[in-house]
Design an enzyme around this catalytic site. Structure first.
Site, PDB file in Angstrom:
ATOM      1  N   SER A  60      -1.773   1.582  -3.412  1.00  0.00           N
ATOM      2  CA  SER A  60      -0.263   1.560  -3.624  1.00  0.00           C
ATOM      3  C   SER A  60       0.267   1.860  -5.000  1.00  0.00           C
ATOM      4  CB  SER A  60       0.344   0.146  -2.989  1.00  0.00           C
ATOM      5  OG  SER A  60      -0.036   0.057  -1.386  1.00  0.00           O
TER       6      SER A  60
HETATM    7  N1  SAH Z   1      -3.166  -2.632  -0.387  1.00  0.00           N
HETATM    8  C1  SAH Z   1      -3.890  -1.555  -0.812  1.00  0.00           C
HETATM    9  C2  SAH Z   1      -3.302  -0.091  -0.233  1.00  0.00           C
HETATM   10  C3  SAH Z   1      -3.974   0.042   0.958  1.00  0.00           C
HETATM   11  S1  SAH Z   1      -3.425   1.672   1.922  1.00  0.00           S
HETATM   12  C4  SAH Z   1      -3.497  -1.189  -2.294  1.00  0.00           C
HETATM   13  O1  SAH Z   1      -3.314  -2.232  -2.806  1.00  0.00           O
HETATM   14  O2  SAH Z   1      -3.429  -0.433  -2.846  1.00  0.00           O
HETATM   15  C5  SAH Z   1      -3.508   0.965   3.566  1.00  0.00           C
HETATM   16  C6  SAH Z   1      -4.707   0.437   4.108  1.00  0.00           C
HETATM   17  O3  SAH Z   1      -4.553  -0.026   5.265  1.00  0.00           O
HETATM   18  C7  SAH Z   1      -5.789   1.463   4.464  1.00  0.00           C
HETATM   19  O4  SAH Z   1      -7.125   1.220   3.719  1.00  0.00           O
HETATM   20  C8  SAH Z   1      -6.006   1.403   5.873  1.00  0.00           C
HETATM   21  O5  SAH Z   1      -7.350   1.604   6.101  1.00  0.00           O
HETATM   22  C9  SAH Z   1      -5.624  -0.020   6.123  1.00  0.00           C
HETATM   23  N2  SAH Z   1      -5.072  -0.083   7.711  1.00  0.00           N
HETATM   24  C10 SAH Z   1      -4.477   0.854   8.521  1.00  0.00           C
HETATM   25  N3  SAH Z   1      -4.221   0.369   9.684  1.00  0.00           N
HETATM   26  C11 SAH Z   1      -4.850  -0.955   9.630  1.00  0.00           C
HETATM   27  C12 SAH Z   1      -5.025  -1.926  10.668  1.00  0.00           C
HETATM   28  N4  SAH Z   1      -4.569  -1.701  11.854  1.00  0.00           N
HETATM   29  N5  SAH Z   1      -5.644  -3.030  10.239  1.00  0.00           N
HETATM   30  C13 SAH Z   1      -6.322  -3.122   9.029  1.00  0.00           C
HETATM   31  N6  SAH Z   1      -6.135  -2.220   7.858  1.00  0.00           N
HETATM   32  C14 SAH Z   1      -5.498  -1.060   8.358  1.00  0.00           C
END
Ligand code: SAH
Length: 220
Positions: A60
Site C-alpha cells: 500500500s
Molecule cells: N497490507 C499490505 C497490503 C496488502 S494488499 C501492505 O501493507 O502493503 C492486500 C492483501 O489482501 C493481499 O495480500 C491479498 O492477498 C489479501 N487478501 C485479499 N482478500 C483477502 C481475504 N479474503 N482474506 C485475507 N487476505 C486477503
C-alpha cells in the site's frame, strides 16, 4: 536511495496531507520500507506510491497506511489510544502490520495467499516485530477464537461491508475498511461499534486490490 533525507521527504509529504500523529509519522520514518519490496524496486521504496509485491498484489501507499493507522488509533482529543487487541485482514508483505504493531498489544493478521504469508513471517521476525500472530485463511470469516477486537483494519476492498467482521468488534471498537467495486469507486470507511449499533464515517476515496473469498495457494 534509502537515506534519512529520502525518508524525511516522505514524512513531510504525509504531514502536508493531514497525518498529524507524530508517533505514526515517526514509525513510518523508521520502518525500512525498502525491505518489503523487490530489490529492483528498492530505489522507489520511499516514494508515496503503491508498488507490486508479486502474486498480483501490492504494497500500500505510505499515505494510506498512515491514514488507516491514524483512523484506527486517534482518540478524538489529539492523542492516540493504544489497542489491547487488533485484527488485520490482508497481511500481504506486512508493511501495514509493521507500522501498526507498536501501537497494539496483540495483533492478529490474516492473509489468504500462503506463499506471501510465509515470506512475510520471516521478514517481520527479522525486523523484531514479535507481537503478531498470523493465519492463512479467508479474512471474511475474521478470527472467531480471538474476537472481540478493539480495532480491525482491512487492506483489501470488499464490495460491501463485511458483516462477520462487524460482529467481531468490541463495544467502542473500530473497523477501518475500503468498500466498493474492484476498479470502481471505493470509499474508506471507519465504522464504530456503539452500545446500540454502528456509526459510520467516510474518510475519502481509495483504490485497493479486491478482497477475495477463499484461500489461495499462489505461485512460489
Ligand atoms: N497490507 C499490505 C497490503 C496488502 S494488499 C501492505 O501493507 O502493503 C492486500 C492483501 O489482501 C493481499 O495480500 C491479498 O492477498 C489479501 N487478501 C485479499 N482478500 C483477502 C481475504 N479474503 N482474506 C485475507 N487476505 C486477503
Amino acid at each position: 536511495m534509502t537515506s534519512a533525507r529520502t525518508r524525511d521527504r516522505l514524512v513531510e509529504r504525509l504531514r502536508q496531507n493531514g497525518i498529524y500523529q507524530e508517533q505514526i509519522l515517526e514509525r513510518i520514518r523508521n520502518v525500512p520500507r525498502h525491505l518489503f519490496v523487490d530489490e529492483a524496486l528498492s530505489s522507489r521504496a520511499y516514494e508515496d506510491s503503491a508498488l507490486p509485491i508479486g502474486q498480483g498484489q501490492t504494497i500500500s501507499q505510505p499515505y494510506i497506511v498512515a491514514l488507516m493507522t491514524q483512523a484506527l488509533l486517534e482518540d478524538g482529543a489529539g492523542g492516540l489510544r493504544m489497542l489491547p487487541k487488533a485484527l488485520e485482514i490482508g497481511t500481504g508483505c506486512g508493511y501495514q502490520t509493521a507500522v501498526l504493531s507498536p501501537f497494539v498489544r496483540r495483533l492478529f493478521s490474516i492473509e489468504r495467499i500462503a506463499p506471501l504469508l510465509s515470506q512475510t513471517r520471516d521478514r517481520l521476525r527479522e525486523l523484531k516485530v514479535d507481537n503478531v500472530r498470523f493465519r492463512n485463511d479467508d479474512g471474511f470469516n475474521g478470527w472467531p477464537g480471538q474476537a472481540p477486537f478493539d480495532g480491525i483494519i482491512v487492506t483489501a476492498a470488499p464490495q460491501r461491508e463485511p458483516d462477520t467482521l462487524l460482529t467481531q468488534l468490541a463495544p467502542g471498537g473500530r473497523l477501518v475498511v475500503p468498500v466498493g467495486p474492484n476498479g470502481g469507486e471505493q470509499r474508506l470507511l471507519r465504522i464504530t461499534r456503539t452500545d446500540d449499533g454502528y456509526t459510520r464515517e467516510d474518510l475519502g476515496a481509495v483504490a485497493f486490490v479486491p478482497m477475495l473469498e477463499g484461500k489461495e495457494k499462489g505461485v512460489r
